[in-house]
Every structure is written in C-alpha cells, then in structure tokens.
Design an enzyme around this catalytic site. Sequence first.
Site: not given
Lengths: 348, 373
Positions: B98, B100, B278
């Site tokens: 992920d 972000d 992440d």
Amino acid sequence: MEELWLKYPFTKKAIDYLKNIKVDLDVIRRDKSLVEETIREIESVFMRKNHRNYLIEIHDPLRNLLVFYLSVLFLRTVSNTLLNSKFAVHEAKKYYALLSKEPEDFILSFAKEEFNIGIREEEVYGAKFYSLHFVDYLKYAAKLSGPWSLINQVIKNGYVLITRNQLNRILQEAVRIKILNMVDQPLSNKELIREIFPEEVQYLINLCEKYLKPVEIDEHAAVKISDENITVIPPCMVKIMNDIKRGVNVPHAARFAITAFLLNIGKTVDEVVELFSSAPDFDERKTRYQVEHIAGLRGSGIRYTTFKCENMKALGFCYPNKLCKRVKHPLQYYRLALRLMKYGKREK
Amino acid sequence: MEKEKNKSLNFVMKIFRRYYKNLSPFSVEKIEQREFGFMFFNKEGMVRHTAFKSVNELSLYLRKHVPAHVYYSTAFYERPDAPTMEEKGWKGAELVFDIDVDHIPTECKKKHDKWFCANCGNSGNGAPPPACPVCGSEALRTVSWVCDECLEVAKEETNKLLDFLLIDFGFSRSELLVCFSGHRGFHIHVLSEKVYSLDQDARREVVNYVRGLGLSFPSLVKAKLWENYGWINRLMFTAYEKLSVRTPESVYKKLARKKKLVDILVNECIERYGCQIDERVTVDIKRLIRLPLSLHGKTGMIVSIIDDLDLFDPLEKASPLSSNEYIKVKLKDAPEKILNYTLDKRNGVVKLPINVGLYLILRGAAEVVGDEY
C-alpha cells in the site's frame, strides 16, 4: 548414492526402507544396547556442547535409523514440547555436520526430494555459487537473524545467491522443522509404548522435570477491569514469554522486545537469561551477552527500551485487551495496570 | 440544510447504483475463498465475514445493497464466512503493498492540509505536529486533500516498488495487479501462487528489502562479484555518482577508513531507492483491502486497475462519470485544488464537472443545489 540416504533417517527414502524391513517392537525391546543408545541420544540434548561435538560419522546407518525411530517414538510418548524443540535443534545440528561433507549432487537432490527446494548452480568469475527462489529462502532464513536478512543478500531475478555453507545452514533449518513436526505429532497408542518401555519412558519424564521447568515471572498478577481479568504484564509480552517457555523458536525482534521490557520493569539480567533457558537454541554465553547489551552494560552503554505499540503491531506481536486502548507503549500499560491494581480503578 | 443533505445523499446513491448496475463482468481470483466486508452510506460500522461463490453473486449483492466501501481479504480461507479468524482456516494470502501519500511527507501538504487543535482552537497548515505548539494537547483534528503533486509522489514510489518486484524479485508484470486506491495512492497485489504461503516474518523481510531497512555496505569481494544486482547495484551506482569514480576498487579506495562517509552513502542510497510503503499492510496476512473496480465511498472514484502508471490520470480514468457533465453545488471550505482540477472559489454556489462535484460532496465540502439530480 542410495546408501547415503540411509544416513538421514528422517528422509522419505529412509522411512520406506524401514517399512520394507518390517521392524518388530518386540525384537527391539530385547536389544538392550539399542534401547540404551536411544536414551543416550535423547539425553545428549541436555549436554553442553560446542560445534565440534557434532562432527560425527555414521558407521552403521541401519542402527542409527532404528535409534532415531525409537527416539521419535519415546518423544511422542512423553510429549513435552520443550524437549521436542530441543531434540529437533540437536538432531538438525548433527545432520548439518554430516550434510556439510556430502557431495554436491547429493545435496541438490536432498534439497529437491525432501523439501522441494529447487537449487540452481551459479558461476561468477569462475567461483561456484548456488541460488534458490527467495520464497524458499525466506521460508527457512526469515527466522534467522543478522547476516541472513534478505536486504543484505544478492537477489537476481527472484533467486537468492548463496554459498555452499549457507546452503548447508538452510538445510539444517529445514531438517529442524521436519524433525520437529515428526516428534510433535500426537501418538495414538502411547499406552502401548509405556507398557513395553516403562522404565525408559519414566526416566525421560523425570529428565524433563529436572531440566525443563519453566521459570515463573509474576505475569499472572491481574487486575479486574469491567469484568475482564487484565494481566499487569501487557498481553503482547505475556504471549512472547509463554511462547519462549513452550520452546517455540520466537523471532529475534520478539526476543529483543521481551528482554528490553523485562529489564525496564526491574528484572535482573540473570532473571531474563533464565527465561530464555527454555529456548530450543539456548546458549547461555550468547544470551547473557545480548541481554547485557540491551541492558546497556556493554557496547554503547545505551539502555534500550522496548518497541512502542505501533511497532509491536507492525511486527505482528500485538494481541490487545481492553486496557491497551488507553496506552501507546507496553511500559505505559504496565505502569497503568500497576496503578489500577494499587489504587483501584478510576474508570470513566 | 437537512433537505440539501438528503439531496446530496440521493445524488451519491444514484451514481453508485448506476455504476454497479453497468459494471461489466470482472474476475476476482479465488473469489470463493475470500472474506468480504462492506460499509454503507446509511449504516454505522462494517458488515464482515461475508463470502460469495462467484463474481455473479457478488455483482448482485453490489447492485442490491449499493455499499459505500467494498473490501475483500488478501487472504484465502477454507471457510471465509466463519465469524472468527480461527474458524476461517487460513490457507494463504496475496502479497500486497500500500502506497499512500498520507504517510509520505510532501511539500504540497502545506498548501492544502490543515490541522486544528480540539483543545485550544489553534490551527496551522501542513501535516499536524505531534502536539499542539500552543497548549500541548495531542487531540489534533486534520483536514487533508490530495492534489496532483501528491499523486505524482505516490506514482514515483509505486514505480520504485515495481522495479523491486519486477527486477529484484523477478515477477512478471502479468502477476502484478496495480490499482488506484481511489483516494491518495496505489495498491499493488502480487498474484503468484508461490508467495501465498509467506508468513509474517518472511513478509517483514520483503518489507525491509523494499524500504532499504538494515542495508549495509557490502565487502569489496561481494561488490565486485554482484555489482549488477539488487541493492549492491543501487549502492555502487550511488557511490560512483557521489565519488565520481567508476569501479568498485576505486570506491573502496576512497572510502577506506571513512566510516562516516560510508554511512552517508548508504543513507543517500536508501533515500533515493527505498520505497515508502505502509508496512503494516504488507505484514498483515489477514487484511481486508479495497476490492479492485469498486467505488471509494469518500471520493466516488473507481479503484481502477492500471496498465500504464505514468499515463494514469484519476479524474479522467478513475471516475464513474464523464467529465462533460456538470452539476451545481454549494461549496463549504473546499480546497483550491482537487487532484489536477483547480477551483475558482472555495465557498458559495458553483457549477462543477460532475466528477469533481461528487468528490467534494463525499468529502463533505459541497452539497447539491438545484434539481438536476
């Protein structure tokens, strides 16, 4: 090459061989020296030894095979998880010493047939290397620390490049897991083994009593919060401690976390070292060195603290209870829990 | 006020319903082994432990219930609809990453992000400080937006990650599913049978590898042998550039007994090539993540599957609506910029492209006026 396999009693080929010759437990029972040798083999798990003690040669593979199987049978009867992990580590080290001396073609088919690890041969500037897929590498090396970390390996198109020595060590880990699975398997006819070998089984049980008593740290002290019993030691740390006591080979980061935690709540280096004595790969000298390091008695002189909750979570060690919602650090939890225990709860 | 809220919700539901109704058949690998979770516009909390036998069954559910958020497990289970994790029977999990921008410091945050202290009312621009500089309270509320600069940063990080996955780890592009998260970044799924069995420790090693955590400078022998591979390649490249030399030998000559310089080089290399993911998402083997091709209930954007990352423009490619349509909305503290669309006003009634309008309505910075919808 066939007879080479017999030296490794946990392999499919050795097991098939044993099935073919049809061993009779009654015959084994009467072979006093074989039973005696088996007990010695299990006992040797508790002996302090350095690497050289493992350099052995197996002169009688069939006898070794029988000793191994009788050992597994005994361990499954006694079913002590701590003894099992210690045995698996011990045997794996022994066979590592043997494997290191085997010819290359045997090692490669050993890896393939026993563990389904495809090993490629690599040559760089005339130097010989091996490579295996990084997923296979991590399966066995992720629990090893320091120089085994993936980031400091050379990865080429998904394959990790290793030396023969590293390959041997990876196979040692694979063997350890395999043997551990064998001895951890429940045995349905325990009673039968107890009947045939009453003295031997009792002797092993006594041995466990003597050497494998888990250390008690007051992690059971608890406080009641809205009908839930909450331990004074945070649940993440309780889990790691219990794992260590049960002989689970916990990862390096978890060992650091529990060590730093216990030292910070006032446990002594001795007490922490004692906790680790039930770890399957326990080496007192090394453990003491590392615990002292974390305590700030060695090296940089910095006393380390344990991970904050966020990092424990990221490491996958977090098993939160009600109290955890109110804190960001395991030590904060401990102090809060102590306060609650002392002054009663002051809850919203 | 209440009437306008209802009007906005009706508008949103209409768009979502239409999207799921017209969504052409798609595929979800091993759908029968996944757990699904949903959040709805008019209900609190998440509905979990749902399972579907086929994509068809899932499509019917989406059309019937029109959820605001749709998640599925990266894990495969024996019984995905069992109520507890123990009963589910874990069989394996995709390797997911992920990226972000929320986790990545960017320059543009000063322009579009704000924080407020719930205690003393003080506020400031950019990412929030650890505690309020005036009263010291940690209760800070933030309002954050995404602009095209943010998304460029996320793209850059994703490209770094793709390098690791394709070159170092040797996956083929067809084994990777790259998705827009629908909001501030990208999700990368590795769909290769081989990685499903990786445990948490192993995934942590992969995380450290792509982040550059624990990287050390190799020995000269290693550098000479493996100059062209993985992190050694990245390190040597950085060293050549910084020290203006061209061979491993000369690098080691220049670095002899200069421990500090070695550290600087290593850090420089990590900063340049390390990928800011992440890590919790990758390490977690029982995580729920947004279903590709579903709609993000806070932006109205499609979690679209991306072929060419560099050409990806979310307002154009990830919107369920055509940008030729317009809608009249009343703005309330809207940001200056939404992705690459610049707003003329921050408050008051304006006519906006319908996709920008939908975005602002879902983020609570606009409400529908007029009766077109």
